[in-house]
Motif scaffolding. Structure first.
Motif, PDB file in Angstrom:
ATOM      1  N   THR A 252       7.363  11.329  -4.432  1.00 41.44           N
ATOM      2  CA  THR A 252       8.097  11.467  -2.848  1.00 41.44           C
ATOM      3  C   THR A 252       7.030  12.495  -2.142  1.00 41.44           C
ATOM      4  O   THR A 252       7.094  12.358  -0.939  1.00 41.44           O
ATOM      5  CB  THR A 252       9.423  12.360  -3.175  1.00 41.44           C
ATOM      6  N   THR A 253       6.617  13.475  -2.728  1.00 39.54           N
ATOM      7  CA  THR A 253       5.570  14.338  -1.825  1.00 39.54           C
ATOM      8  C   THR A 253       4.248  14.596  -2.821  1.00 39.54           C
ATOM      9  O   THR A 253       4.475  14.588  -4.116  1.00 39.54           O
ATOM     10  CB  THR A 253       6.214  15.458  -1.683  1.00 39.54           C
ATOM     11  N   VAL A 254       3.259  15.485  -2.077  1.00 41.28           N
ATOM     12  CA  VAL A 254       2.346  15.970  -2.750  1.00 41.28           C
ATOM     13  C   VAL A 254       2.029  17.431  -2.041  1.00 41.28           C
ATOM     14  O   VAL A 254       2.209  17.560  -0.991  1.00 41.28           O
ATOM     15  CB  VAL A 254       0.899  15.140  -2.566  1.00 41.28           C
ATOM     16  N   GLU A 255       1.700  18.377  -3.005  1.00 44.01           N
ATOM     17  CA  GLU A 255       1.531  19.829  -2.689  1.00 44.01           C
ATOM     18  C   GLU A 255       0.354  19.900  -2.764  1.00 44.01           C
ATOM     19  O   GLU A 255      -0.535  19.807  -3.707  1.00 44.01           O
ATOM     20  CB  GLU A 255       2.519  20.636  -3.324  1.00 44.01           C
ATOM     21  N   ALA A 256      -0.402  20.670  -1.612  1.00 46.21           N
ATOM     22  CA  ALA A 256      -1.862  21.146  -1.464  1.00 46.21           C
ATOM     23  C   ALA A 256      -1.805  22.527  -1.373  1.00 46.21           C
ATOM     24  O   ALA A 256      -1.274  23.036  -0.478  1.00 46.21           O
ATOM     25  CB  ALA A 256      -2.565  19.967  -0.515  1.00 46.21           C
ATOM     26  N   GLU A 257      -2.894  23.099  -1.976  1.00 52.36           N
ATOM     27  CA  GLU A 257      -3.219  24.301  -1.707  1.00 52.36           C
ATOM     28  C   GLU A 257      -4.729  24.382  -1.036  1.00 52.36           C
ATOM     29  O   GLU A 257      -5.503  23.688  -1.334  1.00 52.36           O
ATOM     30  CB  GLU A 257      -3.343  25.199  -3.125  1.00 52.36           C
ATOM     31  N   GLY A 258      -5.011  25.611  -0.616  1.00 51.55           N
ATOM     32  CA  GLY A 258      -6.264  25.823   0.298  1.00 51.55           C
ATOM     33  C   GLY A 258      -7.290  26.044  -0.808  1.00 51.55           C
ATOM     34  O   GLY A 258      -7.419  26.469  -1.636  1.00 51.55           O
ATOM     35  N   PHE A 259      -8.434  25.222  -0.140  1.00 54.28           N
ATOM     36  CA  PHE A 259      -9.626  25.241  -1.125  1.00 54.28           C
ATOM     37  C   PHE A 259     -10.365  26.597  -0.928  1.00 54.28           C
ATOM     38  O   PHE A 259     -11.005  27.191  -1.655  1.00 54.28           O
ATOM     39  CB  PHE A 259     -10.526  24.037  -1.022  1.00 54.28           C
ATOM     40  N   TYR A 260     -10.468  27.124   0.445  1.00 54.35           N
ATOM     41  CA  TYR A 260     -11.110  28.213   0.708  1.00 54.35           C
ATOM     42  C   TYR A 260     -10.280  29.418   0.717  1.00 54.35           C
ATOM     43  O   TYR A 260     -10.447  30.663   0.435  1.00 54.35           O
ATOM     44  CB  TYR A 260     -11.946  28.083   1.937  1.00 54.35           C
ATOM     45  N   ASP A 261      -9.002  29.061   1.334  1.00 52.75           N
ATOM     46  CA  ASP A 261      -7.997  30.139   1.294  1.00 52.75           C
ATOM     47  C   ASP A 261      -6.821  29.751   0.379  1.00 52.75           C
ATOM     48  O   ASP A 261      -5.971  28.854   0.805  1.00 52.75           O
ATOM     49  CB  ASP A 261      -7.409  30.271   2.881  1.00 52.75           C
TER      50      ASP A 261
ATOM     51  N   PRO B 195       0.765  -1.222   0.047  1.00 53.98           N
ATOM     52  CA  PRO B 195      -0.064   0.151   0.015  1.00 53.98           C
ATOM     53  C   PRO B 195       0.730   1.359   0.024  1.00 53.98           C
ATOM     54  O   PRO B 195       0.189   2.366  -0.287  1.00 53.98           O
ATOM     55  CB  PRO B 195      -0.844  -0.221   1.373  1.00 53.98           C
ATOM     56  N   GLY B 196       2.141   1.089   0.329  1.00 56.62           N
ATOM     57  CA  GLY B 196       2.895   2.244   0.625  1.00 56.62           C
ATOM     58  C   GLY B 196       3.258   2.575   2.155  1.00 56.62           C
ATOM     59  O   GLY B 196       2.435   2.076   2.855  1.00 56.62           O
ATOM     60  N   LYS B 197       4.326   3.253   2.470  1.00 59.07           N
ATOM     61  CA  LYS B 197       4.575   3.399   3.858  1.00 59.07           C
ATOM     62  C   LYS B 197       3.861   4.637   4.392  1.00 59.07           C
ATOM     63  O   LYS B 197       3.112   4.657   5.236  1.00 59.07           O
ATOM     64  CB  LYS B 197       6.080   3.548   3.955  1.00 59.07           C
ATOM     65  N   ARG B 198       3.845   5.727   3.373  1.00 56.97           N
ATOM     66  CA  ARG B 198       3.185   7.140   3.512  1.00 56.97           C
ATOM     67  C   ARG B 198       2.145   7.217   2.548  1.00 56.97           C
ATOM     68  O   ARG B 198       2.432   7.411   1.344  1.00 56.97           O
ATOM     69  CB  ARG B 198       4.225   8.091   3.747  1.00 56.97           C
ATOM     70  N   VAL B 199       0.743   7.174   2.929  1.00 62.60           N
ATOM     71  CA  VAL B 199      -0.243   7.152   1.890  1.00 62.60           C
ATOM     72  C   VAL B 199      -1.069   8.592   2.138  1.00 62.60           C
ATOM     73  O   VAL B 199      -1.410   8.716   3.369  1.00 62.60           O
ATOM     74  CB  VAL B 199      -1.044   6.000   2.260  1.00 62.60           C
ATOM     75  N   VAL B 200      -1.399   9.177   1.188  1.00 59.28           N
ATOM     76  CA  VAL B 200      -2.399  10.285   1.133  1.00 59.28           C
ATOM     77  C   VAL B 200      -3.405   9.914   0.198  1.00 59.28           C
ATOM     78  O   VAL B 200      -3.351   9.476  -0.982  1.00 59.28           O
ATOM     79  CB  VAL B 200      -1.597  11.481   0.893  1.00 59.28           C
TER      80      VAL B 200
ATOM     81  N   LYS C  52      -4.415  31.217  -0.096  1.00 59.56           N
ATOM     82  CA  LYS C  52      -2.911  31.517   0.554  1.00 59.56           C
ATOM     83  C   LYS C  52      -2.170  30.481   0.998  1.00 59.56           C
ATOM     84  O   LYS C  52      -1.181  30.287   1.414  1.00 59.56           O
ATOM     85  CB  LYS C  52      -2.799  32.756   1.085  1.00 59.56           C
ATOM     86  N   ALA C  53      -3.137  29.567   1.499  1.00 54.32           N
ATOM     87  CA  ALA C  53      -2.672  28.321   2.428  1.00 54.32           C
ATOM     88  C   ALA C  53      -1.989  27.283   1.365  1.00 54.32           C
ATOM     89  O   ALA C  53      -2.423  27.059   0.338  1.00 54.32           O
ATOM     90  CB  ALA C  53      -3.957  27.585   3.089  1.00 54.32           C
ATOM     91  N   TRP C  54      -0.919  26.730   1.766  1.00 51.07           N
ATOM     92  CA  TRP C  54      -0.015  25.866   1.150  1.00 51.07           C
ATOM     93  C   TRP C  54       0.476  24.708   2.210  1.00 51.07           C
ATOM     94  O   TRP C  54       0.891  24.966   3.233  1.00 51.07           O
ATOM     95  CB  TRP C  54       1.052  26.613   0.272  1.00 51.07           C
ATOM     96  N   MET C  55       0.577  23.581   1.804  1.00 53.43           N
ATOM     97  CA  MET C  55       1.238  22.451   2.546  1.00 53.43           C
ATOM     98  C   MET C  55       1.935  21.335   1.514  1.00 53.43           C
ATOM     99  O   MET C  55       1.539  21.047   0.455  1.00 53.43           O
ATOM    100  CB  MET C  55       0.319  21.733   3.534  1.00 53.43           C
ATOM    101  N   THR C  56       2.908  20.584   2.228  1.00 45.28           N
ATOM    102  CA  THR C  56       3.673  19.711   1.592  1.00 45.28           C
ATOM    103  C   THR C  56       3.309  18.438   2.157  1.00 45.28           C
ATOM    104  O   THR C  56       4.027  18.552   3.519  1.00 45.28           O
ATOM    105  CB  THR C  56       5.347  20.114   1.141  1.00 45.28           C
ATOM    106  N   LEU C  57       3.126  17.337   1.691  1.00 44.20           N
ATOM    107  CA  LEU C  57       3.023  16.202   2.595  1.00 44.20           C
ATOM    108  C   LEU C  57       4.133  15.129   1.856  1.00 44.20           C
ATOM    109  O   LEU C  57       3.901  14.772   0.659  1.00 44.20           O
ATOM    110  CB  LEU C  57       1.665  15.526   2.582  1.00 44.20           C
ATOM    111  N   SER C  58       5.040  14.304   2.718  1.00 44.63           N
ATOM    112  CA  SER C  58       5.632  13.423   2.329  1.00 44.63           C
ATOM    113  C   SER C  58       4.726  11.980   1.990  1.00 44.63           C
ATOM    114  O   SER C  58       3.841  11.738   2.849  1.00 44.63           O
ATOM    115  CB  SER C  58       6.519  13.056   3.159  1.00 44.63           C
TER     116      SER C  58
END
Length: 421
Positions: A326-335, A253-258, A337-343
């Protein structure tokens, strides 16, 4: 934690009623004369009638009521959204809490299997009409069962090795064990319906049939066109769940799953990952929990397993090296300006499925998404009929059953009008 959970992938997560607790729950029923719960079931399973039977210790009668109205009664008892259908309509909602209709239905079908009850039969003398059902999902199984009970000869074509459609290949077995689906399918076989597995039906295979039902479902993944969508480790939900069901503990399944999405399918993907050994699993949903299609109980289940839920964020890009995620970058749906990176090394999009090309099966009219256009009676032209996800775009198992039953009624009228009796 992962090793402990790994052995539970095929173990049902929620326990059913015992004989005593089933009788106690059935005794809470108000025995409404004009039962709103029965009106709340799309497939017409008639909870009021089967609960009354359980209350008076007529378990076989309860199983007969369920099977007569819903051939997928065992599967629906596990995956039906009762809280939005029959249980929401229950008269006890105004007193304390609704009757646990789903668990009572599950109890009746478990007793049916335990004691080997024969609850359905088909006429020994068959009619002249022959009907083909393409696909062996809930809509096709319901259609085939209704036609068989009416005396018609039915053949189901299925390209996979098992019947059940999404029930067998698209839902985590901890929520819907394969043995439950197989028992439902056994009831269809018991009516004399023939199955041709590992067979992808083409137009030539359907020429000798008086009518053809198409219940092929939606089996093409819907992965958004974002940067990195072609990286190894990016899956559609149906691809991820199907491979896991086939390979079981051999599936990585993968070690880190989103998992991206907020419906039951997203929950199934996240649970699958965790139960098969993923170390870190997170659900990413663009809206709020309150707006998510999955029930709050499903989210509580996720949290109890240590699965995180991040809302208000949507994937913007998948990143990796040497074609590996290796990673997925996500942006805010409502905001915005919000941004996050998940391994992550597995990214699963549970954002709906699409239809596959059907030109080789039948001359059908479809829309831009490949959904079959049908008339009110389910007719797709000439001798062809269709229902289920391939028509409604993807809904619940119980709605597929209801649509399959309606299509069967239309097919019977069509055959009788043609003089095929």
């Amino acid at each position: 934690m992962s090793k402990i959970m790994k052995g539970k992938y095929t173990t049902e997560a929620v326990a059913g009623f015992t004989h005593r607790t089933a009788l106690e729950e059935a005794a809470r029923c108000l025995l409404c004369h004009d039962a709103p719960c029965s009106k709340g079931c799309p497939a017409g399973t008639d909870p009021a009638k089967f609960i009354r039977s359980i209350r008076f210790r007529n378990v076989k009668g309860a199983a007969e009521t369920i099977r007569e109205n819903n051939i997928m009664g065992g599967s629906c008892a596990r995956v039906c959204p009762y809280d939005r259908l029959c249980e929401e309509a229950c008269s006890r909602c105004g007193i304390d809490k609704p009757i646990q209709i789903g668990k009572l239905q599950r109890y009746a079908i478990e007793q049916e299997k335990l004691f080997g009850m024969k609850t359905l039969s088909a006429p020994e003398e068959k009619k002249a009409g022959k009907v083909a059902c393409v696909g062996a999902g809930p809509a096709s199984l319901a259609c085939a069962a209704e036609l068989a009970k009416a005396g018609y000869k039915v053949t189901v074509f299925e390209r996979e090795a098992k019947a059940g459609g999404a029930c067998s290949y698209g839902i985590v077995p901890a929520r819907l064990p394969q043995a439950v689906v197989d028992w439902d399918v056994a009831q269809v076989k018991g009516l004399g319906v023939k199955f041709k597995f590992n067979t992808e039906a083409k137009s030539a295979d359907l020429e000798g049939f008086d009518a053809v039902f198409l219940g092929v479902g939606l089996w093409s993944g819907n992965v958004p066109k974002i940067e990195g969508a072609d990286l190894k480790g990016v899956y559609s939900a149906i691809e991820y769940l199907s491979e896991a069901r086939k390979l079981k503990t051999k599936f990585d399944p993968g070690k880190r799953v989103v998992v991206v999405g907020g419906g039951d399918t997203a929950v199934d993907c996240a649970v699958t990952a965790k139960l098969l050994g993923a170390e870190d699993v997170r659900v990413l949903y663009r809206r709020t929990i309150g707006e998510a299609p999955a029930s709050i109980d499903e989210f509580h289940y996720l949290l109890s397993m240590g699965i995180g839920i991040t809302t208000g964020m949507a994937p913007a890009a998948a990143k990796g090296t040497d074609t590996k995620l290796t990673t997925v970058e996500a942006e805010g749906f409502y905001d915005k300006k919000a941004w996050m990176t998940l391994s992550c090394d597995s990214l699963v999009f549970a954002t709906g499925q699409k239809a596959e090309e059907l030109a080789d099966v039948a001359p059908l009219e479809v829309n831009d998404n490949g959904i079959i256009k049908v008339k009110k009676n389910g007719s797709a032209g000439d001798k062809y009929f269709a229902a289920g996800d391939i028509v409604n775009g993807g809904k619940t198992v119980v709605e597929a059953v209801a649509a399959g039953k309606e299509a069967a009624a239309s097919i019977i009228k069509f055959l009788e009008k043609k003089g095929v009796k």
